[in-house]
Design an enzyme around this catalytic site. Sequence first.
Site, PDB file in Angstrom:
ATOM      1  N   ASP A 248       0.870  -1.169   0.032  1.00  0.00           N
ATOM      2  CA  ASP A 248      -0.190   0.107   0.015  1.00  0.00           C
ATOM      3  C   ASP A 248       1.026   1.340  -0.131  1.00  0.00           C
ATOM      4  O   ASP A 248       2.403   1.421   0.874  1.00  0.00           O
ATOM      5  CB  ASP A 248      -0.813  -0.173   0.838  1.00  0.00           C
ATOM      6  CG  ASP A 248      -1.816   1.134   1.191  1.00  0.00           C
ATOM      7  OD1 ASP A 248      -2.458   1.133   0.601  1.00  0.00           O
ATOM      8  OD2 ASP A 248      -2.090   2.097   2.345  1.00  0.00           O
ATOM      9  N   ASN A 256      -2.602  12.979  -4.022  1.00  0.00           N
ATOM     10  CA  ASN A 256      -3.568  13.648  -4.292  1.00  0.00           C
ATOM     11  C   ASN A 256      -4.550  15.218  -3.950  1.00  0.00           C
ATOM     12  O   ASN A 256      -4.303  16.190  -5.104  1.00  0.00           O
ATOM     13  CB  ASN A 256      -5.416  12.522  -3.947  1.00  0.00           C
ATOM     14  CG  ASN A 256      -5.165  11.390  -4.957  1.00  0.00           C
ATOM     15  OD1 ASN A 256      -5.217  12.003  -5.919  1.00  0.00           O
ATOM     16  ND2 ASN A 256      -5.601  10.293  -4.184  1.00  0.00           N
ATOM     17  N   HIS A 261      -5.907  14.672  -8.272  1.00  0.00           N
ATOM     18  CA  HIS A 261      -6.335  13.540  -9.036  1.00  0.00           C
ATOM     19  C   HIS A 261      -5.379  12.914  -9.886  1.00  0.00           C
ATOM     20  O   HIS A 261      -5.015  11.967 -10.682  1.00  0.00           O
ATOM     21  CB  HIS A 261      -7.275  13.509  -8.982  1.00  0.00           C
ATOM     22  CG  HIS A 261      -8.291  13.118  -7.277  1.00  0.00           C
ATOM     23  ND1 HIS A 261      -8.178  12.073  -6.805  1.00  0.00           N
ATOM     24  CD2 HIS A 261      -9.103  14.148  -6.859  1.00  0.00           C
ATOM     25  CE1 HIS A 261      -8.718  12.518  -5.271  1.00  0.00           C
ATOM     26  NE2 HIS A 261      -9.437  13.505  -5.863  1.00  0.00           N
ATOM     27  N   ASP A 265      -2.298   9.378 -10.823  1.00  0.00           N
ATOM     28  CA  ASP A 265      -2.499   8.672 -11.362  1.00  0.00           C
ATOM     29  C   ASP A 265      -1.795   8.306 -12.025  1.00  0.00           C
ATOM     30  O   ASP A 265      -1.266   7.484 -12.404  1.00  0.00           O
ATOM     31  CB  ASP A 265      -3.959   8.682 -11.598  1.00  0.00           C
ATOM     32  CG  ASP A 265      -5.637   8.832 -11.540  1.00  0.00           C
ATOM     33  OD1 ASP A 265      -5.762   8.172 -10.393  1.00  0.00           O
ATOM     34  OD2 ASP A 265      -6.329   9.300 -12.076  1.00  0.00           O
ATOM     35  N   GLU A 291      -5.326   1.999  -3.458  1.00  0.00           N
ATOM     36  CA  GLU A 291      -3.628   2.096  -3.622  1.00  0.00           C
ATOM     37  C   GLU A 291      -2.940   1.660  -3.398  1.00  0.00           C
ATOM     38  O   GLU A 291      -2.064   1.584  -3.191  1.00  0.00           O
ATOM     39  CB  GLU A 291      -3.346   3.740  -2.964  1.00  0.00           C
ATOM     40  CG  GLU A 291      -3.318   3.883  -1.579  1.00  0.00           C
ATOM     41  CD  GLU A 291      -4.602   4.200  -1.582  1.00  0.00           C
ATOM     42  OE1 GLU A 291      -4.418   4.808  -0.120  1.00  0.00           O
ATOM     43  OE2 GLU A 291      -5.462   4.688  -2.349  1.00  0.00           O
TER      44      GLU A 291
END
Length: 377
Positions: A248, A256, A261, A265, A291
């Site tokens: 993770d 973010n 965002h 990405d 994530e």
Amino acid sequence: MIGSLGRRPFRRALEIIVNSGVSGLDPVRARSVMGANRFFLMSAAVCLPWVIVIAAADPPLTLVPALMHVAMVCGWVVCVDLNRRRHYVTASVIGLTWPIAQFAFLSWMFSNESGFPLPMLTVGALAFLVFPPHEWRAGAGVTALAAGMLVVMYLLESFDEPEAAVGDRWMDLTSVGNVLLVAFILSVLALFNNQYFVRERRRNDDLLGEAQVAARTDALTEVYNRRGIAPLLSDAARSGEYALALADLDRFKRINDRLGHGAGDVVLSNVARTLVDAVGERGTVARWGGEEFLVLLPGMSLTDAVAVMERARRAMEEEYGATAFLEPVTISAGVAHARRHTSKEETLRLADAKLYEAKASGRNLVLGASVALSVLD
């Protein structure tokens, strides 16, 4: 080799003509247009030599039907252009009714024994090739016209004797020629249908394959998604010992919130690539959600699995260290090792627990344990 190279431009040119007016059409209409264009071209090429045969039969009387045959051939070429201009119904009607009239005239000129009524037997098959299913009435109408004309030709005495002075030898040759013409048309129709259906089957198989890949793949990171990794996970559990890791991203929300965002990405995509490079051929990477990533390591011991994930953690730390514009990108990972036939759900629960422990211990850490053995830090 030279002959093959010479055929390629011809084949490409033929394909361009056959596909005239097809772009943007639904598959059903496209098939009809392609079939019509192929019929028009094929018929024009095959019927053109008949002009000489007809003209030489009994000149100057047979010059008129010969010129009408030329006009019919030219008409088929015009029909291809009409399809290109998207006048599909007009092209199909002209392309089928014109030869009905011409072969009826030739049958009157040379009698039914000449074999010129025979090509009209193919009109039914051709009609339902060039007209799509929703225009079946037009196809049925043209077919009925050809059938009605054939009945009239065999009932009227005026078609029994030739108007032109031709010998029995000429009559025999034209009869054989028309039989061969009918056989050729039907064979080409069968070949076209077979090629079309094979092409559509291949196209459907390709689309199905693409859909299956899309269903198993995460669109953003281009690694497996949950659906894609599930059968591999089940196979690994059945085949022998295996390990899996849940990795993770640490403090991903900051990226973010700070950069948006879109940047998040990009980070996820790059992290997936780094994980794939670090794991190599020894395992499989999948996006597990958000994530979080799952790394499946079949046939691997706990020690080796922890080493693989530690290598991935270091690669992430080195490649995405802190900059003036970006938070440092690190991962925490929980590794679980299981014996053969151990429930994958139980293995996933252990990996999740070790991931939680790594997060609680300060992040940027890899911890592992075995379902059956003691914990290894």
